[in-house]
Structure formats: structure tokens, C-alpha cells
Design an enzyme around this catalytic site. Structure first.
Site, PDB file in Angstrom:
ATOM      1  N   GLU A   1       0.844  -1.195   0.000  1.00 45.11           N
ATOM      2  CA  GLU A   1       0.000   0.000   0.000  1.00 45.11           C
ATOM      3  C   GLU A   1       0.876   1.240   0.000  1.00 45.11           C
ATOM      4  O   GLU A   1       1.868   1.325   0.729  1.00 45.11           O
ATOM      5  CB  GLU A   1      -0.895   0.018   1.243  1.00 45.11           C
ATOM      6  CG  GLU A   1      -1.748   1.299   1.354  1.00 45.11           C
ATOM      7  CD  GLU A   1      -2.565   1.334   2.626  1.00 45.11           C
ATOM      8  OE1 GLU A   1      -3.581   0.625   2.664  1.00 45.11           O
ATOM      9  OE2 GLU A   1      -2.164   2.049   3.578  1.00 45.11           O
TER      10      GLU A   1
ATOM     11  N   LYS B   1       2.443  14.855  -0.771  1.00 46.03           N
ATOM     12  CA  LYS B   1       1.872  16.190  -0.947  1.00 46.03           C
ATOM     13  C   LYS B   1       2.660  17.061  -1.912  1.00 46.03           C
ATOM     14  O   LYS B   1       2.136  18.057  -2.408  1.00 46.03           O
ATOM     15  CB  LYS B   1       1.778  16.886   0.416  1.00 46.03           C
ATOM     16  CG  LYS B   1       0.815  16.201   1.382  1.00 46.03           C
ATOM     17  CD  LYS B   1       0.754  16.936   2.710  1.00 46.03           C
ATOM     18  CE  LYS B   1      -0.224  16.254   3.665  1.00 46.03           C
ATOM     19  NZ  LYS B   1      -0.301  16.943   4.974  1.00 46.03           N
TER      20      LYS B   1
END
Length: 641
Positions: A37, A42
Site C-alpha cells: 500500500e 503532498k
């Protein structure tokens, strides 16, 4: 994939109880899998670094990679970019998270359409995080899809069976559940509504997970259940996240970590060992005791801990994409065990459905595969069985789009660190190429990843040639009938034999191009094709031009497969891209009229790109012996090399 692995495991009559062997490896069942995962970072630089990390980790052959999704679509653009990248370029199926919270049905439908257009076939349907930070008993999302089951039904209504759907499981209970019985009923309803498998929240008490699986089976839930494992990276984060998510921590783990809580490296080592022990117990427990077939790693976008865990769980260390350079003479060391059964072709295929039948590619983009996939993205058909005529309208044109696509080779400063801040001579450039071959730098403009396994078997020769001014960007040794499950050269499954012709592609000065031409003239088994940036061509031992099979395989009950070819016309297309990379990826780093700028510009404008094929694949090493002899005769390479 999961069903096939489960079937194989069910056919195994004997299961070990787990434990280490004398080489500090764990005994695991033959059929087991793992997945990763990742979450979208950002910043642009963070995204660039993560794309490189995912590409490296995809070589470990996870069964899928899942990409998280921020509530209300807060990370939608980056999540979709990550999902599309993995599906298209990494050859791994994507599981894309999708949450109900803050999303209208119209927005959800739009996301699903984008996912389908990107080739994504799998969705993890989630309610999402609570808007106030924590769920209460009986809470729902408050959006147009209140619960994950509503999203499952919505996906099935819009797309039928197109998407595989996963849902979340909570071994220690979801905060909004009023009772374990009610939660189990909700989970069963999600499966009955169309979900196909379950991924659990992370946990640290394996007995709780095993009991959870048994409870699911007793409740009539028979689908695959994949345990989420979160390797411990720091003590404070571990305690905080466990408390926030309501995850219990066994005293044995606290006792191991507490004494070293301020030593981050020690915490990571112990955390990896805990994850190894957890995975081993889960994978080696009997089915009736709650044992399952695979594990899912919540990576937190980190690499080293997961790599260390898999290295210990596997029968041998991971592939050379991580820089391992030691090889036995036959190249049989340092290959991840799962590669022995999963390498479909010598090159990594795309996971896009419409490219599913593609089984032939030109060799030229072997070290720059994302460019090839991008350039052929809009083709109506892909070569299947044979390359055929490259001018066929079915195959389309090789698009110029890739020249403007920013592949993850780092910032200007990072590239200067790799390629040199102020090269002054040709020998400085030669040393950069040699350093790449030796694993001292991670990539070149023409090579997106570290040297491939098969090229490592001729690594010493390549390093010597590069220091002598033969700047190699693509190569393969000859192979004559290696077993198709060979740890380095094998592909296509077991039971067959694979073959390949020696191949070398390099930039050289005009003088060296003539030396290579003379060498090939004296070796009738070789062909030479060369072109410079102006388009001047040089050919030796080339009669009637045609497509050459460079790699082929012979398998029982199948026609001969030839997945890698050389096409003279395609070579000229590749050469345009190859020469352009001198400008876009190297020359552009320096000030105009500086010595470094003039040096790179001179190489770009004067050197030839040369491709040599050795059709004598029976006598291995013939091409490399000839090249080294050429360097020795000219005094460039030491006689002892």
C-alpha cells in the site's frame, strides 16, 4: 490471481509449522503472495521519488499495489496519477481506494470512469474517515453513499463485473459497530453485494487475526482475507497509531521495544523481525486454524523495512534492481524466488487490459520501457506472435509524446550529482557510464533502472568497454538453451528452453565506429547498424534487411515465442530519441558556452549510435571477446582485462 494461489495451496497436503532453517530463512508454503500500500505524497518532489520507489518495489512481484484515496477526493489527482503510473508502466495490478465520505454519487461515478480509463480494474470500497476524526457507535458517512455496502452496490450497478471489489475488515472491531455480531453481519452483506475479498486493518496480535478469520468462516464468509501488516518504524508513532485505531499491543512487543524506544534503527530492526514472525505464523497456520495465503504491507511509502522482511521470508534475496552486484558464474545468485514463476517475458509487460496480448517488443527501449509504452499508447493493435511489418497501419506511429514526458530521473541537482557537476573531458563522460554499469550511480538518461540481471553477468566487460569509450546503453549476452526457469535468463514459465543472441548498443566516436565496422567485417556472424545525429548511416554485413529475433523460447505444446526483436527501421526511430536525451537530460544541466556544455554538445553531434548483433548464439561470449580484443589491440584496454 488470489483464487489460483488458494487452489495451489489447497492442493498441498502437508503444511509446515513454520520456523527458521540453517540459513536463517523461514519455511513457508509454496503458494503465498504479498501486496503493498502507498499513499500520494503532498509535493511534486515527493511524488517523483515515490514513483521511482514504486517502480523498484514492483520488481519484487507483489500480487497488487493499492493506492489510498483522501476523503472528499482530497488526493484524487495524485491518487489517480499514481494508479495510472503503476497500471501502465510497472506491470502490476492496482487496487484503488475509494471512500464514501464527502463524495456525491456523481463524483463517485466520475472517479470510477477515470479509473477504468486508466486501466484500473480493482477498487477498495471504504466508508472513509469520520469527519470529526473519530467514529461513534452507529455512525454513517452522511454522504450520498452512507456505508461501504452502498458503494459496493453502486459500483456493481454501474459497471457490473468489470471491477474487482475489496472491502475492509477489522479484526478488533470497527468503532462504529454496536456488536461483533452486527459487524460480522455487515461484512457478510458487503460480500453478498458483490465484494470479492477483504483486507484487514493492521494488528499486532496474530491470535486475534486467526480467530477473526475463523469467525468469518463460521459466519459463511469464504472469500480471501488478506491481513494488513504495518511494520514498526518508530516507537512513538507505533504507540500513537495503535491507540488511535484501537489496536491492542501484546506485552511481548512492548517488552522488546521499550528498552530501545529512542534508538530508531533498533526499533526498525525489531519492528521488521516482529513483522516477519507475524507473517510466518499467519502463512504457516493451517486453514482450519485461520491461516491464509498472503499478507498486505502498509508501507507508509517506505522501502527498506519491507525489503528486509521479504528478503528474510523469501528463499533468496531480492533482484538486482536494488543494487546487488555479486553473482555466481552462471548468474544464479540474488534473485527473488517469486520471479522464477512470474517472469512472463524478458521485458516487463504493462498491466493495461488492451495490451494483454502484446508479446513482442523491439529491444531498443529495454532500459527505457515507460517511453515505449507511452509512444505506443494509442495503437489499435499490439504485436502478437510476431513483430511483422513495422510500417503496418495497425501498429500506428511511434508517437513523439515521450520526448516531453518527465520520467523520474530526479531534479537538476540530483542529475548533476549523478552525471557530474563540471565534466571537462571525454574520459569524465566515460567514467559516468562505467559507474552506472558498476552500480555506483542508479541510472542514466537512457537507462531508467540499475543494470538488469543478465547484463550483470557481463558487467566486468561492460565496465572496461565504457572506460574505453564504447558507451553502452543496451546489452545482452548470448544464451543457448537455458532452462526457462533459470533464475537470471529464464522467462515464460517452466518446462521450456530460452535462447538469445548477443547484442550491444553503444555511443562511439566516428573513429571507433569505423573500428567496430572493421571488426564486424571480420566476423561474418555479426551485423552492424549505426547512425549519427545528422542521420548518416553505416551498415556492415547487412544484406536484405529484415526483422531479427533476438530472444526466443521453446515450450511444450506451444509455438515458438520471440518476445524481443531488432528492426532496422525502428532502430532509426529510437536513435532520434536517444540523441535527443543528450540534450534534454544532460546538456540542459550546464550553462551555454561552458566547457561542460560544449563537451556534451560535441558528443551529441559527432558520435554514432551503434547496434551490433551476434547471430552466433551457440558460442557464448563471442561478441564480448571481439569487443574486448578490439580495445586491447588499440591499447585502450589493458591486456590483463
Amino acid at each position: 490471481k488470489i483464487k489460483a494461489i488458494r487452489k495451489k495451496r489447497n492442493e498441498q497436503n502437508d503444511r509446515t509449522d513454520g520456523g527458521r532453517n540453517n540459513e536463517n530463512r523461514y519455511y513457508l508454503p509454496d503458494a503465498w503472495y504479498f501486496s503493498f500500500e502507498f499513499f500520494p505524497p503532498k509535493t511534486e518532489l515527493g511524488l517523483d521519488n515515490l514513483l521511482s520507489r514504486i517502480e523498484r518495489m514492483s520488481y519484487l512481484n507483489p500480487i497488487f499495489i493499492d493506492i489510498t484515496w483522501g476523503d472528499s477526493g482530497s488526493t484524487s489527482a495524485r491518487s489517480m496519477e499514481l494508479a495510472s503510473f503503476v497500471q501502465r508502466y510497472c506491470g502490476v495490478d492496482v487496487l484503488l481506494h475509494l471512500t464514501c465520505t464527502g463524495m456525491t454519487r456523481e463524483q463517485l461515478a466520475s472517479v470510477l470512469q477515470q479509473a477504468k480509463s486508466s486501466g484500473v480494474h480493482n477498487i477498495l470500497a471504504l466508508r472513509g474517515d469520520a469527519t470529526n476524526g473519530k467514529w461513534g457507535k452507529g455512525d454513517v458517512s452522511g454522504s450520498e453513499c452512507d456505508r461501504a455496502i452502498d458503494l459496493v452496490k453502486f459500483i456493481r450497478k454501474l459497471y457490473g463485473d468489470y471491477f474487482g471489489i475489496a472491502v475492509a475488515g477489522h479484526p478488533e472491531g470497527h468503532p462504529s459497530s454496536t456488536s461483533s455480531q452486527v459487524e460480522m453481519q455487515h461484512l457478510k452483506e458487503k460480500i453478498d453485494a458483490g465484494a470479492g475479498f477483504i483486507i484487514t486493518q493492521f494488528f499486532y496480535d496474530v491470535d486475534i487475526f486467526l480467530k477473526y478469520v475463523k469467525n468469518c468462516r463460521n459466519f459463511g464468509i469464504s472469500c480471501p482475507i488478506i491481513p494488513g501488516i504495518l511494520p514498526i518504524q518508530s516507537y512513538n508513532n507505533f504507540v500513537r497509531m495503535s491507540k488511535f485505531c484501537g489496536v491492542s499491543i501484546p506485552n511481548t512487543i512492548i517488552e522488546r521495544l521499550e528498552p530501545v524506544r529512542d534508538d530508531m534503527e533498533a526499533v526498525k530492526r525489531i519492528g521488521s523481525d516482529i513483522a516477519i514472525q507475524m507473517a510466518t505464523k499467519i502463512l504457516t497456520s493451517k486453514v482450519e486454524d485461520g491461516g491464509v495465503d498472503g499478507v498486505h504491507f502498509h508501507t507508509l511509502n517506505l522501502e527498506k523495512s519491507v525489503l528486509s522482511i521479504l528478503e528474510t521470508l523469501s528463499s533468496s534475496p531480492p533482484p538486482s534492481v536494488y543494487g546487488t552486484k555479486t553473482l555466481s558464474k552462471d548468474g544464479s545468485t540474488f534473485i527473488h524466488s517469486s520471479q522464477l514463476i512470474r517472469r512472463q517475458f524478458p521485458w516487463r509487460p504493462s498491466a493495461m487490459e488492451r495490451r494483454g496480448k502484446e508479446d513482442v517488443r523491439p529491444i531498443n527501449w529495454a532500459n527505457r520501457p515507460k517511453s515505449y509504452v507511452t509512444r505506443t499508447d494509442d495503437w489499435d493493435e499490439y504485436p502478437n506472435g510476431r513483430w511483422g511489418d513495422a510500417t503496418s497501419p495497425a501498429f500506428g506511429e511511434l508517437s513523439e509524446l515521450s520526448h516531453f514526458y518527465s520520467f523520474t530521473l530526479g531534479s537538476d541537482d540530483a542529475r548533476l550529482d549523478i552525471l557530474g557537476h563540471c565534466p571537462q573531458s571525454s574520459q569524465d563522460i566515460f567514467e559516468v557510464f562505467a559507474s552506472y554499469v558498476e552500480g555506483k550511480i542508479p541510472h542514466l538518461p537512457w537507462c531508467e533502472t540499475p543494470l538488469q540481471q543478465e547484463s550483470l553477468t557481463i558487467g566486468r566487460e561492460l565496465a572496461a568497454l565504457n572506460r574505453a569509450g564504447f558507451l553502452t546503453i543496451n546489452s545482452q549476452p548470448s544464451v543457448n538453451g537455458a532452462p526457462s526457469n533459470h533464475p537470471v535468463f529464464g522467462w515464460g514459465g517452466s518446462g521450456g528452453y530460452v535462447y538469445q543472441k548477443g547484442y550491444c548498443e553503444c555511443f562511439v566516436s566516428p573513429d571507433k565506429a569505423q573500428e567496430l565496422a572493421s571488426m564486424v567485417e571480420n566476423h561474418r556472424s555479426m551485423n552492424l547498424y549505426a547512425v549519427n545525429n545528422r542521420g548518416d548511416e553505416l551498415k556492415v554485413n547487412v544484406g536484405e534487411e529484415g526483422v531479427t529475433a533476438l530472444t526466443w523460447g521453446v515450450f511444450p505444446c506451444r509455438e515458438i515465442i520471440q518476445p524481443t526483436i531488432f528492426d532496422p527501421n525502428i532502430f532509426l526511430v529510437w536513435a532520434e530519441e536517444a540523441f535527443s536525451l543528450w540534450t534534454s537530460r544532460w546538456l540542459s544541466l550546464y550553462e551555454m558556452e561552458s566547457n561542460s556544455f560544449d563537451l556534451i554538445e560535441s558528443i551529441r553531434d559527432s558520435y554514432f549510435l551503434v547496434a551490433i548483433i551476434d547471430n552466433n548464439f551457440i558460442n557464448g561470449g563471442h561478441l564480448w571477446d571481439a569487443l574486448l580484443s578490439l580495445g586491447k589491440d588499440s591499447g585502450i584496454i589493458e591486456k590483463s582485462s
